[in-house]
Scaffold this motif. Structure first.
Motif, PDB file in Angstrom:
ATOM      1  N   MET A 213       1.441  32.657  35.362  1.00 44.21           N
ATOM      2  CA  MET A 213       0.036  32.473  35.726  1.00 44.21           C
ATOM      3  C   MET A 213      -0.314  33.184  37.025  1.00 44.21           C
ATOM      4  O   MET A 213      -1.455  33.601  37.231  1.00 44.21           O
ATOM      5  CB  MET A 213      -0.283  30.981  35.852  1.00 44.21           C
ATOM      6  N   ASN A 214       0.660  33.349  37.901  1.00 45.19           N
ATOM      7  CA  ASN A 214       0.420  34.033  39.177  1.00 45.19           C
ATOM      8  C   ASN A 214       0.557  35.551  39.067  1.00 45.19           C
ATOM      9  O   ASN A 214       0.481  36.252  40.072  1.00 45.19           O
ATOM     10  CB  ASN A 214       1.392  33.511  40.245  1.00 45.19           C
ATOM     11  N   HIS A 215       0.780  36.035  37.850  1.00 42.05           N
ATOM     12  CA  HIS A 215       1.005  37.475  37.652  1.00 42.05           C
ATOM     13  C   HIS A 215      -0.212  38.102  36.977  1.00 42.05           C
ATOM     14  O   HIS A 215      -0.140  38.610  35.860  1.00 42.05           O
ATOM     15  CB  HIS A 215       2.261  37.693  36.799  1.00 42.05           C
ATOM     16  N   GLY A 216      -1.363  38.050  37.618  1.00 38.85           N
ATOM     17  CA  GLY A 216      -2.555  38.718  37.109  1.00 38.85           C
ATOM     18  C   GLY A 216      -3.136  38.036  35.884  1.00 38.85           C
ATOM     19  O   GLY A 216      -2.802  36.899  35.537  1.00 38.85           O
ATOM     20  N   THR A 217      -4.020  38.770  35.191  1.00 34.29           N
ATOM     21  CA  THR A 217      -4.737  38.215  34.036  1.00 34.29           C
ATOM     22  C   THR A 217      -4.423  38.943  32.736  1.00 34.29           C
ATOM     23  O   THR A 217      -5.045  38.679  31.711  1.00 34.29           O
ATOM     24  CB  THR A 217      -6.256  38.298  34.288  1.00 34.29           C
ATOM     25  N   GLN A 218      -3.491  39.861  32.746  1.00 32.54           N
ATOM     26  CA  GLN A 218      -3.192  40.666  31.559  1.00 32.54           C
ATOM     27  C   GLN A 218      -2.494  39.832  30.491  1.00 32.54           C
ATOM     28  O   GLN A 218      -1.565  39.071  30.775  1.00 32.54           O
ATOM     29  CB  GLN A 218      -2.304  41.849  31.943  1.00 32.54           C
ATOM     30  N   ASP A 219      -2.942  39.968  29.245  1.00 33.98           N
ATOM     31  CA  ASP A 219      -2.269  39.317  28.124  1.00 33.98           C
ATOM     32  C   ASP A 219      -0.956  40.033  27.824  1.00 33.98           C
ATOM     33  O   ASP A 219      -0.851  41.252  27.961  1.00 33.98           O
ATOM     34  CB  ASP A 219      -3.154  39.345  26.874  1.00 33.98           C
ATOM     35  N   GLY A 220       0.030  39.275  27.376  1.00 33.09           N
ATOM     36  CA  GLY A 220       1.299  39.861  26.968  1.00 33.09           C
ATOM     37  C   GLY A 220       2.364  39.873  28.043  1.00 33.09           C
ATOM     38  O   GLY A 220       3.485  40.329  27.789  1.00 33.09           O
ATOM     39  N   VAL A 221       2.059  39.374  29.254  1.00 34.17           N
ATOM     40  CA  VAL A 221       3.084  39.261  30.296  1.00 34.17           C
ATOM     41  C   VAL A 221       4.100  38.209  29.837  1.00 34.17           C
ATOM     42  O   VAL A 221       3.719  37.127  29.385  1.00 34.17           O
ATOM     43  CB  VAL A 221       2.457  38.861  31.646  1.00 34.17           C
ATOM     44  N   PHE A 222       5.388  38.506  29.952  1.00 37.88           N
ATOM     45  CA  PHE A 222       6.376  37.613  29.344  1.00 37.88           C
ATOM     46  C   PHE A 222       7.671  37.566  30.143  1.00 37.88           C
ATOM     47  O   PHE A 222       7.930  38.392  31.022  1.00 37.88           O
ATOM     48  CB  PHE A 222       6.681  38.065  27.913  1.00 37.88           C
ATOM     49  N   LEU A 223       8.494  36.590  29.785  1.00 40.45           N
ATOM     50  CA  LEU A 223       9.884  36.502  30.219  1.00 40.45           C
ATOM     51  C   LEU A 223      10.643  35.705  29.166  1.00 40.45           C
ATOM     52  O   LEU A 223      10.043  34.997  28.345  1.00 40.45           O
ATOM     53  CB  LEU A 223      10.000  35.857  31.606  1.00 40.45           C
ATOM     54  N   VAL A 224      11.950  35.827  29.169  1.00 36.56           N
ATOM     55  CA  VAL A 224      12.816  35.074  28.253  1.00 36.56           C
ATOM     56  C   VAL A 224      13.737  34.207  29.106  1.00 36.56           C
ATOM     57  O   VAL A 224      14.290  34.679  30.102  1.00 36.56           O
ATOM     58  CB  VAL A 224      13.636  36.009  27.343  1.00 36.56           C
ATOM     59  N   ARG A 225      13.886  32.957  28.709  1.00 41.46           N
ATOM     60  CA  ARG A 225      14.710  32.023  29.482  1.00 41.46           C
ATOM     61  C   ARG A 225      15.520  31.152  28.530  1.00 41.46           C
ATOM     62  O   ARG A 225      15.255  31.102  27.318  1.00 41.46           O
ATOM     63  CB  ARG A 225      13.820  31.142  30.362  1.00 41.46           C
ATOM     64  N   GLU A 226      16.507  30.464  29.090  1.00 37.95           N
ATOM     65  CA  GLU A 226      17.277  29.510  28.302  1.00 37.95           C
ATOM     66  C   GLU A 226      16.493  28.213  28.147  1.00 37.95           C
ATOM     67  O   GLU A 226      15.740  27.811  29.038  1.00 37.95           O
ATOM     68  CB  GLU A 226      18.618  29.233  28.979  1.00 37.95           C
ATOM     69  N   SER A 227      16.673  27.573  27.017  1.00 32.91           N
ATOM     70  CA  SER A 227      15.992  26.305  26.756  1.00 32.91           C
ATOM     71  C   SER A 227      16.802  25.155  27.346  1.00 32.91           C
ATOM     72  O   SER A 227      18.009  25.044  27.105  1.00 32.91           O
ATOM     73  CB  SER A 227      15.814  26.104  25.250  1.00 32.91           C
ATOM     74  N   ARG A 228      16.124  24.316  28.120  1.00 28.22           N
ATOM     75  CA  ARG A 228      16.801  23.153  28.698  1.00 28.22           C
ATOM     76  C   ARG A 228      16.816  21.972  27.735  1.00 28.22           C
ATOM     77  O   ARG A 228      17.744  21.158  27.763  1.00 28.22           O
ATOM     78  CB  ARG A 228      16.114  22.752  30.005  1.00 28.22           C
ATOM     79  N   SER A 229      15.809  21.877  26.893  1.00 24.85           N
ATOM     80  CA  SER A 229      15.750  20.756  25.949  1.00 24.85           C
ATOM     81  C   SER A 229      16.645  20.978  24.736  1.00 24.85           C
ATOM     82  O   SER A 229      17.106  20.013  24.122  1.00 24.85           O
ATOM     83  CB  SER A 229      14.306  20.533  25.493  1.00 24.85           C
TER      84      SER A 229
END
Length: 435
Positions: A347-363
Motif C-alpha cells: 500500500m505504501n508503494h504508489g498506486t499502480q496496479d500489479g505491484v506484488f511480492l511472494v511470501r511464505e504462508s504462516r497459516s
C-alpha cells in the motif's frame, strides 16, 4: 481473447491474449507454457492454410490486433524458432547480393565503398534493390516478366527489361506499391498453389483488406533472390522500428545469457565436466556441451528425487521446498513476512496496479502466498503445492491445478505476461531488503 498457438509437431497451446501484448513477449510466455528454453529466436508465424502463405510477426506487433484484422480468414498461428530473423544486421552481404544492390543512388558507385555504404549494418537508409521477377497479372492466372526496383518505401516496376546493366533504365518505372500499406508473405508452394514459374513466391496483401483477392503476387528466380526481397521489404515497411527490435533483441539475449550463467551455484572452473556414457570416460572440453550436460543432469536428478519421495502436505514445509526451488534468490521473494506487513509494504508503494511480492504462508506451512495490489486494495492469493499425476512431480498453482508450474519463478513469469485467473497482470515487484 483465447487464441490457439500450434507447434510444428501438431500440438496446440491455448493462451488468453490481452490487448497490446507484443509478439516478442508472447513468445516468452509460450516458451514457459511449452516448457522449452526461453530462446529469443522463438517467433509467431501467421499461416494461411488454404493459400499456403506465411509471414513472421515482428517482435513489436500486437498479436490480438493481427488476429482481429483478418479474423474471418482460414489461418492459424504457429510457435516456431526462427534462427536468422536478425542476421541481416550482422551479415548484410549474405542477404543483399552484389548484383541486386542498386548503386545509382550512392555518391561513389565506382568502387566497393559505395556498396558498403548502401548495405551498412546500421541501415541509416533502406538499401535499393532491383532484379527481374515474374508478376501475376491482376485477376488472371498468367504471369509476365517485369523489372522490379525498391527505393525507400516504394516498389516500382517496368516491363522493359534489357540484357545488360546499362539497359536497365529507371526512366520507365511505374509505382507499384507503398510497402507501408501491405503485409508481406512468402508462398510455401507457389508452383502448385499459384501456378507460378518458380517455387519462390512472394505475396503482398493490403492491410485494409482481409483477403488476398487484390494482392500483388511475385515469383523470384531463386531462393537467394526471394530472401533478399523479403528482407529488404521488411526494412522498407518497418524501418527504424526494426532496428529498435534488433537492439532490444541483443539486450535481452545478453540478459538471458547472464542469468543462465549466474544460475550455477558454483564456479564453472571448480569442476571438470566428464562423459561416462561410453566404455571409457572422457573430459568434455566444449563449454556448450558441458553446460548442456549439467542442465540435463540437474533436471534428471530433480525428477528422480521427486519420483522417489512420496509427497504429502503434512511433510511439506518451507525448508524442504526451498532446497528444490530457485525462488530463494529472486528479489520478489520475501521469506518470513506476515500478511499485515505485506499489505503495508504494498500500500505504501504508489498506486499502480500489479505491484506484488511472494511470501511464505504462516497459516499453511509449506504453501506460499502471492500478494498484489489491484484497485487500491491488496489481494492475497494462496499458491497451492500439488502433485502432477502424469509426471508425479511437485507443482504450484493458483487456480486449483488448471495451470501448473514446476517452480515459483515460472509462475511469476507467466502472470507477468498474462493475467489468467488474477484481476490484473503482475507489473512490478517489491524487492526484499538485503538485511
Amino acid at each position: 481473447e483465447e487464441l490457439h498457438f500450434f507447434n510444428d509437431d501438431g500440438s496446440c497451446t491455448d493462451v488468453v491474449v490481452e490487448k497490446n501484448l507484443r509478439a516478442g513477449d508472447l513468445c516468452l510466455l509460450l516458451a514457459v507454457k511449452n516448457r522449452v528454453t526461453k530462446d529469443l529466436s522463438w517467433s509467431i508465424v501467421e499461416h494461411w492454410i488454404e493459400n499456403g502463405l506465411e509471414r513472421v510477426l515482428e517482435d513489436h506487433e500486437d498479436v490480438l490486433s493481427v488476429h482481429r484484422q483478418t479474423e474471418g480468414g482460414a489461418k492459424k498461428f504457429i510457435f516456431r524458432r526462427i534462427q536468422n530473423k536478425y542476421d541481416f544486421f550482422t551479415e548484410p552481404e549474405t542477404f543483399f547480393p552484389t548484383d541486386m544492390v542498386d548503386l545509382r543512388n550512392c555518391d561513389d558507385s565506382d568502387n566497393e565503398s559505395g556498396q558498403s555504404a548502401v548495405i551498412d549494418v546500421s541501415f541509416s537508409a533502406c538499401p535499393s534493390i532491383f532484379s527481374q521477377v515474374c508478376m501475376q497479372e491482376p485477376n488472371r492466372t498468367s504471369w509476365v516478366k517485369t523489372f522490379l526496383l525498391l527505393k525507400d518505401n516504394n516498389l516500382y516496376m517496368s516491363s522493359k527489361i534489357g540484357g545488360g546493366e546499362d539497359d536497365r533504365s529507371h526512366q520507365d518505372l511505374q509505382p507499384l506499391a507503398d510497402l507501408r500499406q501491405y503485409e508481406i508473405y512468402s508462398c510455401l508452394n507457389a508452383k502448385n498453389q499459384l501456378r507460378a514459374p518458380t517455387e519462390f513466391g512472394i505475396c503482398l496483401r493490403r492491410t485494409t483488406e482481409d483477403d488476398f483477392s487484390s494482392s500483388i503476387v511475385l515469383s523470384c528466380e531463386c531462393a537467394r533472390d526471394r530472401t533478399c526481397w523479403l528482407t529488404v521489404m521488411r526494412l522498407a515497411k518497418y524501418g527504424k522500428q526494426l532496428r529498435e527490435n534488433y537492439k532490444a533483441f541483443k539486450n535481452k539475449q545478453e540478459s538471458v545469457n547472464s542469468k543462465e550463467y549466474n544460475s550455477f551455484a558454483e564456479s564453472i572452473r571448480s569442476r571438470v565436466a566428464m562423459d561416462f556414457t561410453g566404455r571409457e570416460g572422457r573430459i568434455v572440453e566444449d563449454p556448450t556441451e558441458a553446460k548442456a550436460i549439467a542442465i540435463s543432469e540437474g533436471i534428471a536428478w530433480k525428477k528422480r528425487w521427486r519420483a522417489n519421495r512420496p509427497f504429502s502436505f503434512e511433510e511439506l514445509c518451507p525448508c524442504c521446498v526451498a532446497t528444490d526451488s530457485i525462488h530463494q534468490g529472486q528479489p520478489w521473494f520475501h521469506k518470513s513476512l506476515s500478511r499485515e506487513q505485506a499489505s503495508s509494504l504494498i500500500m505504501n508503494h504508489g498506486t499502480q496496479d500489479g505491484v506484488f511480492l511472494v511470501r511464505e504462508s504462516r497459516s499453511n506451512p509449506g504453501c506460499f502466498v502471492l500478494s498484489l495490489k489491484c484497485s487500491s486494495k491488496v489481494i492475497h492469493v494462496p499458491i497451492q503445492p500439488i502433485t502432477d499425476p502424469v509426471r508425479d512431480t511437485l507443482c504450484f498453482t493458483l487456480d486449483s491445478g488448471v495451470t501448473k508450474f514446476f517452480d515459483l519463478l515460472q509462475l511469476v513469469e507467466f502472470y507477468q505476461l498474462n493475467a489468467g485467473c488474477l484481476p490484473t497482470r503482475l507489473t512490478s515487484y517489491l524487492e526484499r531488503s538485503r538485511d
